[in-house]
Each structure stands twice: as structure tokens, then as C-alpha cells.
Design an enzyme around this catalytic site. Structure first.
Site, PDB file in Angstrom:
ATOM      1  N   GLU A   2      10.659  20.040   2.603  1.00  0.00           N
ATOM      2  CA  GLU A   2       9.300  20.242   2.108  1.00  0.00           C
ATOM      3  C   GLU A   2       9.015  21.733   1.937  1.00  0.00           C
ATOM      4  O   GLU A   2       9.737  22.594   2.450  1.00  0.00           O
ATOM      5  CB  GLU A   2       8.293  19.643   3.098  1.00  0.00           C
ATOM      6  CG  GLU A   2       8.483  18.158   3.384  1.00  0.00           C
ATOM      7  CD  GLU A   2       8.097  17.290   2.203  1.00  0.00           C
ATOM      8  OE1 GLU A   2       7.378  17.779   1.308  1.00  0.00           O
ATOM      9  OE2 GLU A   2       8.531  16.125   2.169  1.00  0.00           O
TER      10      GLU A   2
ATOM     11  N   THR B 119       7.756   7.279  -3.964  1.00  0.00           N
ATOM     12  CA  THR B 119       9.142   6.980  -4.310  1.00  0.00           C
ATOM     13  C   THR B 119       9.617   5.681  -3.683  1.00  0.00           C
ATOM     14  O   THR B 119      10.256   4.850  -4.333  1.00  0.00           O
ATOM     15  CB  THR B 119      10.055   8.132  -3.849  1.00  0.00           C
ATOM     16  OG1 THR B 119       9.615   9.347  -4.467  1.00  0.00           O
ATOM     17  CG2 THR B 119      11.496   7.872  -4.238  1.00  0.00           C
TER      18      THR B 119
ATOM     19  N   LYS C 115      11.410   9.621  15.553  1.00  0.00           N
ATOM     20  CA  LYS C 115      12.372   8.537  15.376  1.00  0.00           C
ATOM     21  C   LYS C 115      13.063   8.186  16.689  1.00  0.00           C
ATOM     22  O   LYS C 115      13.279   7.009  17.001  1.00  0.00           O
ATOM     23  CB  LYS C 115      13.392   8.939  14.308  1.00  0.00           C
ATOM     24  CG  LYS C 115      12.786   9.126  12.926  1.00  0.00           C
ATOM     25  CD  LYS C 115      13.774   9.761  11.964  1.00  0.00           C
ATOM     26  CE  LYS C 115      13.152  10.002  10.604  1.00  0.00           C
ATOM     27  NZ  LYS C 115      14.053  10.730   9.681  1.00  0.00           N
TER      28      LYS C 115
ATOM     29  N   ILE D 113      20.136   2.637   7.293  1.00  0.00           N
ATOM     30  CA  ILE D 113      20.981   2.152   8.397  1.00  0.00           C
ATOM     31  C   ILE D 113      20.203   1.082   9.166  1.00  0.00           C
ATOM     32  O   ILE D 113      19.098   1.349   9.635  1.00  0.00           O
ATOM     33  CB  ILE D 113      21.356   3.295   9.364  1.00  0.00           C
ATOM     34  CG1 ILE D 113      22.080   4.426   8.622  1.00  0.00           C
ATOM     35  CG2 ILE D 113      22.233   2.772  10.492  1.00  0.00           C
ATOM     36  CD1 ILE D 113      22.347   5.650   9.482  1.00  0.00           C
TER      37      ILE D 113
ATOM     38  N   VAL E 204      13.240   4.393  10.796  1.00  0.00           N
ATOM     39  CA  VAL E 204      14.262   5.214  11.450  1.00  0.00           C
ATOM     40  C   VAL E 204      15.576   5.092  10.693  1.00  0.00           C
ATOM     41  O   VAL E 204      16.081   4.001  10.469  1.00  0.00           O
ATOM     42  CB  VAL E 204      14.480   4.782  12.912  1.00  0.00           C
ATOM     43  CG1 VAL E 204      15.530   5.669  13.574  1.00  0.00           C
ATOM     44  CG2 VAL E 204      13.179   4.838  13.697  1.00  0.00           C
TER      45      VAL E 204
ATOM     46  N   LYS F  19       7.091   6.098  10.612  1.00  0.00           N
ATOM     47  CA  LYS F  19       7.550   6.520  11.939  1.00  0.00           C
ATOM     48  C   LYS F  19       6.453   7.220  12.725  1.00  0.00           C
ATOM     49  O   LYS F  19       6.358   7.072  13.951  1.00  0.00           O
ATOM     50  CB  LYS F  19       8.765   7.443  11.810  1.00  0.00           C
ATOM     51  CG  LYS F  19       8.487   8.717  11.024  1.00  0.00           C
ATOM     52  CD  LYS F  19       9.713   9.551  10.821  1.00  0.00           C
ATOM     53  CE  LYS F  19       9.390  10.801   9.998  1.00  0.00           C
ATOM     54  NZ  LYS F  19       8.993  10.477   8.608  1.00  0.00           N
TER      55      LYS F  19
ATOM     56  N   ALA G 159       0.849  -1.196   0.000  1.00  0.00           N
ATOM     57  CA  ALA G 159       0.000   0.000   0.000  1.00  0.00           C
ATOM     58  C   ALA G 159       0.879   1.239   0.000  1.00  0.00           C
ATOM     59  O   ALA G 159       1.640   1.467   0.937  1.00  0.00           O
ATOM     60  CB  ALA G 159      -0.911   0.000   1.222  1.00  0.00           C
TER      61      ALA G 159
ATOM     62  N   GLY H 208      14.824  19.377  -3.116  1.00  0.00           N
ATOM     63  CA  GLY H 208      13.917  18.326  -2.674  1.00  0.00           C
ATOM     64  C   GLY H 208      14.269  17.711  -1.336  1.00  0.00           C
ATOM     65  O   GLY H 208      13.651  16.728  -0.919  1.00  0.00           O
TER      66      GLY H 208
END
Length: 440
Positions: A192, A14, A207, A138, A134, A107, A10, A189
Site C-alpha cells: 500500500e 477485486t 492472521k 491456502i 488467512v 481478518k 457486500a 501493487g
């Protein structure tokens, strides 16, 4: 032959499109590593006809995410819609209730409803995986939850927002203003159109609440986190930090103290020789202080389609292998309510920048107020503004910048001292205050 793991996805932004691409391009490798094929068999998003740059032929379209979550034709539900409410929350709850494991990068959902969702996953004996929530690429969730299962943590802290790290890096390296760097981050980009959530520290706080829960075995509590952003940081602060051997980063810090778990997000001065000080640009980093080992810093991309998608696919791979661990590292009935350590009790060094009124007695008044709160100074720097037209610039420009670096003291003591200094009318404007996070 082992039946494929059938995935319903869902959200086709990107990250979602990148997940489809990674699964398609790495199908043979995934099958070999996970012991069974992985197939994305159904998807949903807000609009159906949009070109997302990936081949959706052969993948079934479902109009409603909750319907997809309950779909008997999928084995695992991947939520990449975002937001701490519906439809993401309703869809995740529907999947868990239908005994389907869930993978999410959300998150906000976990920071607000993580404990309840973990209870639901536990009640239905299914996984709730969220590595991508988070620090992007990583593997910090797996490190905390599994790699250090035998260690007790004293402190977990890191750079958890690439936008802020990018802005601070540009300000430092190119001597640009905050406004200039923010505008450029928006153009590229990285930020925001409304950057408040990032630059004021709220993204980092969400996070941090997840990391603190896993590290300290507590219920997620984003509301207990002290939050400051970077909008007040001036080029003068970055220059002073450089001269004093520090670098300024927006850190999320969770520390175990005698009074509870101290959770805070704020601009922080870190020693230049620390690993986290070397992390520049949009990169993220997390440092773990645990018993039995030297501090470990994990560094990598904190956002971006492929980086986040790689974490999502890794979580799907764990489900394909049959790996199943408690979402927050231990059973929900053993998670405790974190005793909140009041920010006023925070102990550490401080950077203080004042605009001191150039008149007799100013320095003595400042020193007196600090001494009243038993604050000792490591260094004092007075900024000389130079000359202008052959005249002493202080006569032209008014207040003189003064920088103070304190030895370890408490937040409460510093706040009291600065309030008294301001009441004495020996400074102009608001003092700048930045906490110092030392290596341990």
C-alpha cells in the site's frame, strides 16, 4: 429440483468481483459438487455505477449492507468490505441475528470481534466461515478445524504476508536495499501507499491470532501477540544468514509452552533446508507441528482476487452442502483464555550483529557480558571490511561488524547481556537481533 442457494454479497472490490466471476463461470460444477445451484442475487458497495469488469445485470442492488444482511431474499451473506468496525461489523451481526450464515474474508473483524461473532452464530445455529481471512488460497482454516480435528498442536507458524516475503526475497536475491524493494512493491501493487500495517507485522499478527485460536482452542487475542516488522533488516543480515545456512522470513509463530501460548511475529532465521525457507516472492506458507504426524507445510497464494475468491466460494459451497462446524473448531463455551507466555521467557537460538568498537578489551567485554547471562555461542564471525587505498579499512571505517550465533537461551538473558554491552560503550549503535526458528 433443489432450490438454489441465494447469496447476498457486500463489497465489490477485486475479491468481490472475482467471486461473482467464479460463481458465474463455474455454476454447473458448483451445482454438481454442492448438490444445489448457487446464485448471487443481490449486492452492495460504496458506489453503484462503477465498472467492475463483471456482469451485474440481473443482480439486485441494495444501498445499505445492513439492509442486505437482513434481506429475506438471500440465504447467505458474504462480507468483503473489510475493517474491524462498521459497516462490516454491523452487517455481519445483522445477518447472524437474522439466522443467515455468513462468509467473510475480514481478518481484522475476526481478530477484534471473532469470539463475540462466533457466540452470535452459535446462538442462532448458523455458520460463520472465514477461510479467505488467512493465507488467501491456502485451505489452512479447514485443515486446522476439520482435517486435524483429532490432533493436538505443539506449534503453528508461517509466512502470512506476501508483501514482506516479496521484499525479503528481492533483498536476498538481488542484493537490493529495503527501501528499493519497498518502492518496487508499491509500484507493483504488492504494498500500500502506507505500508506500515504490512511491513511492521500487524497484518501477520491478526492472521496469527485466528490460527492460534483454532489450533489451541483459545479465544482470539490479537493484543497478546509480540510484534516486530522487517524495516530493520539490512542486506548485511541477509548475506550473513546465507553464509550461515539460514534464510530470513517474517514469521507468525504460535507455540504451546508450559506457561501458556506464546504468540509472536518477527523476522526469523530458518534453516535453508526447511520447507518454509523455500517459499519465495508473494507466496504464503503455514507449517503445522502436531502429534502423530511429521510437520506439514501448506504453500500457496496468500492474496489476490482469484486466490481469495476461491476460498470464499469454497465456504459458500460448504453452506450449500449443509456443512456446519463451529467457527473456531469447538463451541465458544469451551474456548479458553490463552495464558500469555511472556516474550522474555522465549527460548531459542539468536543471531546478533554488533558494530564493535575497534579497541583493546572490546571482545573480552562482550564475552564477559554474555557469560554473565550464561549464553553460549555456537559461532562468532568478524566481518573484515577489506582495504581501501592500501590502508587497513578498520582504521578508516571505525567499528567492526561482529556476528554472534547463540545456542538456545532466553529472550531475557539476551536482552540483559546486550544492555550491559551497550552500557560498556564497546559497540556503536543498536545491536541487531534476529531469532532462529529450528526444525523440530
Amino acid at each position: 429440483m433443489v432450490a438454489p442457494l441465494k447469496v447476498g454479497l457486500a463489497g465489490l472490490g477485486t475479491v468481490g468481483a472475482s467471486v461473482i466471476r467464479l460463481v458465474a463461470e463455474g455454476k454447473d460444477q458448483l451445482a454438481a459438487r454442492c448438490g444445489r445451484p448457487i446464485e448471487i442475487v443481490a449486492v452492495t458497495a460504496r458506489t453503484k455505477g462503477k465498472d467492475r469488469g463483471v456482469d451485474l445485470s440481473g443482480i439486485r442492488w441494495v444501498d445499505d449492507p445492513v439492509m442486505l444482511a437482513r434481506d429475506p431474499g438471500i440465504d447467505v451473506f458474504v462480507e468483503l468490505m473489510g475493517g474491524d468496525g462498521d459497516p462490516a461489523k454491523a452487517a455481519v451481526e445483522a445477518a447472524l441475528s437474522a439466522k443467515k450464515p455468513v462468509v467473510t474474508a475480514n481478518k481484522a473483524l475476526l481478530a477484534r470481534h471473532g469470539f463475540a461473532l462466533a457466540q452470535l452464530a452459535e446462538a442462532n445455529n448458523v455458520g460463520l466461515n472465514f477461510e479467505a481471512a488467512v493465507a488467501g488460497g491456502i485451505p489452512i482454516i479447514k485443515a486446522l478445524r476439520e482435517g486435524f480435528a483429532g490432533n493436538s498442536f505443539a506449534r503453528v507458524y508461517g509466512i502470512l504476508n506476501g508483501t514482506c516475503n516479496y521484499i525479503l526475497t528481492r533483498m536476498e536475491q538481488e542484493k537490493l536495499s529495503f527501501a528499493e524493494c519497498l518502492k518496487d512493491a508499491q509500484r507493483l501493487g504488492y504494498a500500500e501507499a502506507d505500508p506500515t500495517f504490512d511491513i511492521e507485522g500487524f497484518d501477520t499478527a491478526q492472521k496469527l491470532s485466528i490460527l492460534a485460536s483454532i489450533a489451541f482452542g483459545t479465544k482470539v487475542d490479537a493484543d497478546s501477540i509480540y510484534v516486530e516488522g522487517i524495516s530493520s533488516i539490512d542486506s548485511a543480515d541477509l548475506m550473513a544468514a546465507d553464509e550461515l545456512g539460514y534464510r530470513i522470513k517474517l514469521l507468525g509463530v504460535a507455540v504451546k509452552t508450559d506457561t501458556g501460548i506464546e504468540q509472536r511475529v518477527h523476522p526469523t532465521m530458518v534453516p535453508k533446508d526447511s520447507a518454509i525457507a523455500q517459499v519465495m516472492g508473494v507466496t504464503n506458507a503455514v507449517t503445522l507441528d502436531a502429534d502423530g504426524i511429521a510437520p506439514i507445510t501448506l504453500v500457496g497464494p496468500g492474496a489476490g482476487g482469484l486466490a481469495t475468491a476461491s476460498a470464499v466460494v469454497a465456504d459458500i459451497g460448504d453452506i450449500a452442502r449443509g456443512a456446519h462446524v463451529s467457527p473456531f473448531g469447538c463451541a465458544t463455551d469451551s474456548l479458553t483464555v490463552a495464558g500469555k507466555a511472556p516474550m522474555q521467557m522465549h527460548e531459542g537460538g539468536y543471531y546478533i550483529r554488533l558494530l564493535a568498537v575497534d579497541k583493546p578489551g572490546t571482545a573480552a567485554a562482550i564475552a564477559t557480558r554474555l557469560a554473565e547471562q550464561q549464553i553460549s555461542l555456537e559461532s562468532i564471525v568478524q566481518r573484515h571490511l577489506g582495504t581501501e587505498g592500501g590502508k587497513d579499512a578498520r582504521a578508516v571505517s571505525g567499528p567492526v561488524p561482529v556476528i554472534l550465533i547463540t545456542y538456545a537461551t532466553t529472550e531475557d538473558a539476551v536482552r540483559r547481556a546486550l544492555a550491559a554491552v551497550k552500557a560498556d560503550q564497546v559497540i556503536s549503535g543498536e545491536p541487531q537481533l534476529i531469532r532462529i526458528e529450528k526444525n523440530r
